[in-house]
Design an enzyme around this catalytic site. Structure first.
Site, mmCIF file in Angstrom:
data_model
loop_
_atom_site.group_PDB
_atom_site.id
_atom_site.type_symbol
_atom_site.label_atom_id
_atom_site.label_comp_id
_atom_site.label_asym_id
_atom_site.label_seq_id
_atom_site.Cartn_x
_atom_site.Cartn_y
_atom_site.Cartn_z
ATOM 1 C CB THR A 180 0.622 -5.443 4.500
ATOM 2 O OG1 THR A 180 0.532 -5.419 6.048
ATOM 3 C CG2 THR A 180 0.348 -7.276 5.078
ATOM 4 C CB SER A 238 -0.615 0.280 0.795
ATOM 5 O OG SER A 238 -1.997 -1.142 1.075
HETATM 6 C C1 LIG Z 1 -3.983 -1.631 6.068
HETATM 7 C C2 LIG Z 1 -3.385 -2.616 5.871
HETATM 8 C C3 LIG Z 1 -2.805 -3.471 6.737
HETATM 9 S S1 LIG Z 1 -4.294 -3.487 4.514
HETATM 10 C C4 LIG Z 1 -3.665 -2.852 3.257
HETATM 11 C C5 LIG Z 1 -3.210 -3.940 2.305
HETATM 12 N N1 LIG Z 1 -2.565 -4.997 2.165
HETATM 13 C C6 LIG Z 1 -3.983 -6.254 1.718
HETATM 14 O O1 LIG Z 1 -5.180 -5.467 1.842
HETATM 15 C C7 LIG Z 1 -3.460 -7.501 1.893
HETATM 16 C C8 LIG Z 1 -3.930 -7.762 2.420
HETATM 17 C C9 LIG Z 1 -4.075 -9.373 2.934
HETATM 18 C C10 LIG Z 1 -2.504 -9.877 4.063
HETATM 19 C C11 LIG Z 1 -2.639 -11.682 4.094
HETATM 20 N N2 LIG Z 1 -3.225 -10.873 5.211
HETATM 21 C C12 LIG Z 1 -4.515 -12.645 4.368
HETATM 22 O O2 LIG Z 1 -4.922 -12.935 4.120
HETATM 23 C C13 LIG Z 1 -4.838 -12.330 6.353
HETATM 24 N N3 LIG Z 1 -6.024 -13.247 6.551
HETATM 25 C C14 LIG Z 1 -1.001 -11.376 4.854
HETATM 26 O O3 LIG Z 1 -0.550 -10.774 5.607
HETATM 27 O O4 LIG Z 1 -0.098 -11.299 4.126
HETATM 28 C C15 LIG Z 1 -1.810 -2.574 2.686
HETATM 29 O O5 LIG Z 1 -0.679 -2.557 1.979
HETATM 30 N N4 LIG Z 1 -2.741 -2.388 3.484
HETATM 31 C C16 LIG Z 1 -1.887 -1.729 4.602
HETATM 32 C C17 LIG Z 1 -1.478 -0.716 5.206
HETATM 33 O O6 LIG Z 1 -1.573 0.009 4.839
HETATM 34 O O7 LIG Z 1 -0.828 -1.130 5.787
#
Ligand SMILES: CC1(C)S[C@@H]2[C@H](NC(=O)CCCC[C@H](NC(=O)C[NH3+])C(=O)[O-])C(=O)N2[C@H]1C(=O)[O-]
Length: 351
Positions: free
Chosen positions: A303, A62
């Site tokens: 992430t 992100s």
């Molecule tokens: C708001 C957050 C944290 S989530 C958002 C985006 N990442 C995602 O939407 C991925 C979500 C799934 C990632 C996965 N997790 C799962 O599958 C959990 N079941 C993992 O940990 O690899 C990003 O990057 N942002 C982060 C941000 O902005 O910091």
């Protein structure tokens, strides 16, 4: 105001804790003027036992949102988009509520549901189901609008990847040019970010890079190598590949006025608290964090499967830090890695 010197010993200690908690490796690079501090720990590739080094590229997740916000705000400065107009004015298909403005999308106040909540409810199966998939912007938006809004537009902050997928579609619809072209022409080339790319939907990371390792929900299972994927589920919300030096240069240039006119930078850095303690805030595609020494830093976190990123700079862009751990779905590691901010900006004894 001059900051305390970075505490690189504390950075190294944070890395060691992250490794104890399951990260194969970690890196931190701090840049201030012409001086850089570099700390790398553990492995970039656990099969080849390749040591981590701070020059390796990684998926920034992100952090991409700030790149997209810069392109959008440049279009605002060019008079091609009005921040407070209904976003639907600039889209090929209407959103479910025409009260959603461009500014709501940039500040995660639209209420649009985040489709990744469903997509990644089960971490490894969810990832495997999409890792080679190619989505259109509209397909992702349709996944979101199958759900009701979280709240009325503007009524609250609710972080959603959907917002920045809509912004990617908006940029392409208004200009007729792919977002990759805008990133390159408006950011990568002017700042000479040679190690930053947007290669969606290619699945490989070219050049020297860290491999990423996704932790299964059943933590007794081995880590899953998640390095190769299209990241088509995120695109303008999360598909940029970069390295620590480039992200430091990007955020330093952004906050020191090198990418946006003063008016747009002021809009971007008009922060709204998003945590009860007021220490975390969000502007337009930009996170703010108030640290224990009183300094507020600006940047973004990321992430994506196998990669945790923190990339932040001071309000004047004079000191920047990027940290990476090459694992994910491990909240303990993510929280630990965040302590490199204190060590890098608040100095000894802070982390
Ligand atoms: C708001 C957050 C944290 S989530 C958002 C985006 N990442 C995602 O939407 C991925 C979500 C799934 C990632 C996965 N997790 C799962 O599958 C959990 N079941 C993992 O940990 O690899 C990003 O990057 N942002 C982060 C941000 O902005 O910091």
């Amino acid at each position: 105001t001059s900051l305390p010197a970075p505490d690189t010993a504390a950075v190294r200690a944070v890395h060691r804790t992250a490794l104890e908690q399951g990260a194969p490796g970690a890196l931190t690079r701090i840049d201030e003027g012409g001086t850089s501090h570099r700390v790398a720990t553990g492995e970039a590739d656990t099969a080849a036992h390749t040591p981590m080094d701070t020059g390796r590229r990684f998926r920034a997740g992100s952090v991409t949102k700030t790149f997209t916000a810069v392109v959008l705000l440049q279009l605002v400065a060019e008079g091609r988009v009005d921040l407070d107009a209904p976003a639907g004015r600039y889209l090929p298909r209407p959103l479910p509520d025409d009260r959603i403005t461009v500014r709501h999308l940039l500040s995660h106040r639209s209420g649009l549901y985040d489709y990744t909540n469903d997509m990644f409810q089960h971490t490894v199966p969810g990832f495997e189901a999409v890792r080679t998939k190619v989505f259109s912007h509209q397909q992702l938006i349709d996944l979101s609008t199958a759900h009701p809004l979280n709240h009325a537009p503007g009524a609250a902050y609710s972080y959603s990847n959907t917002n920045f997928v809509v912004l990617g579609q908006l940029i392409e619809h208004v200009t007729g040019t792919p977002v990759a072209t805008h990133y390159r022409a408006r950011i990568l080339e002017p700042l000479q970010l040679e190690n930053t790319s947007y290669v969606h939907p290619r699945t490989t990371i070219t050049g020297s890079h860290a491999r990423g390792y996704l932790r299964p929900d059943d933590t007794t299972l081995p880590l899953v190598d998640s390095t190769e994927q299209t990241v088509s589920w995120a695109q303008s919300a999360g598909a940029v590949i970069s390295d620590a030096a480039d992200l430091n240069r990007f955020f330093s240039a952004l906050l020191s006025g090198g990418l946006l006119p003063e008016r747009q930078l002021r809009d971007m850095t008009t922060m709204v608290p998003v945590t009860a303690d007021g220490k975390q805030s969000y502007g337009l595609g930009l996170r703010g964090r108030q640290l224990s020494c009183g300094t507020t830093v600006y940047g973004h976190t990321g992430t994506v499967q196998g990669y945790y990123t923190y990339a932040f700079t001071t309000r004047d862009g004079t000191r920047s830090m990027t940290s990476l751990a090459n694992t994910s779905n491990n909240g303990t590691v993510n929280t630990t890695l965040g302590r490199t901010l204190e060590a890098s900006f608040c100095g000894s004894g802070a982390a």
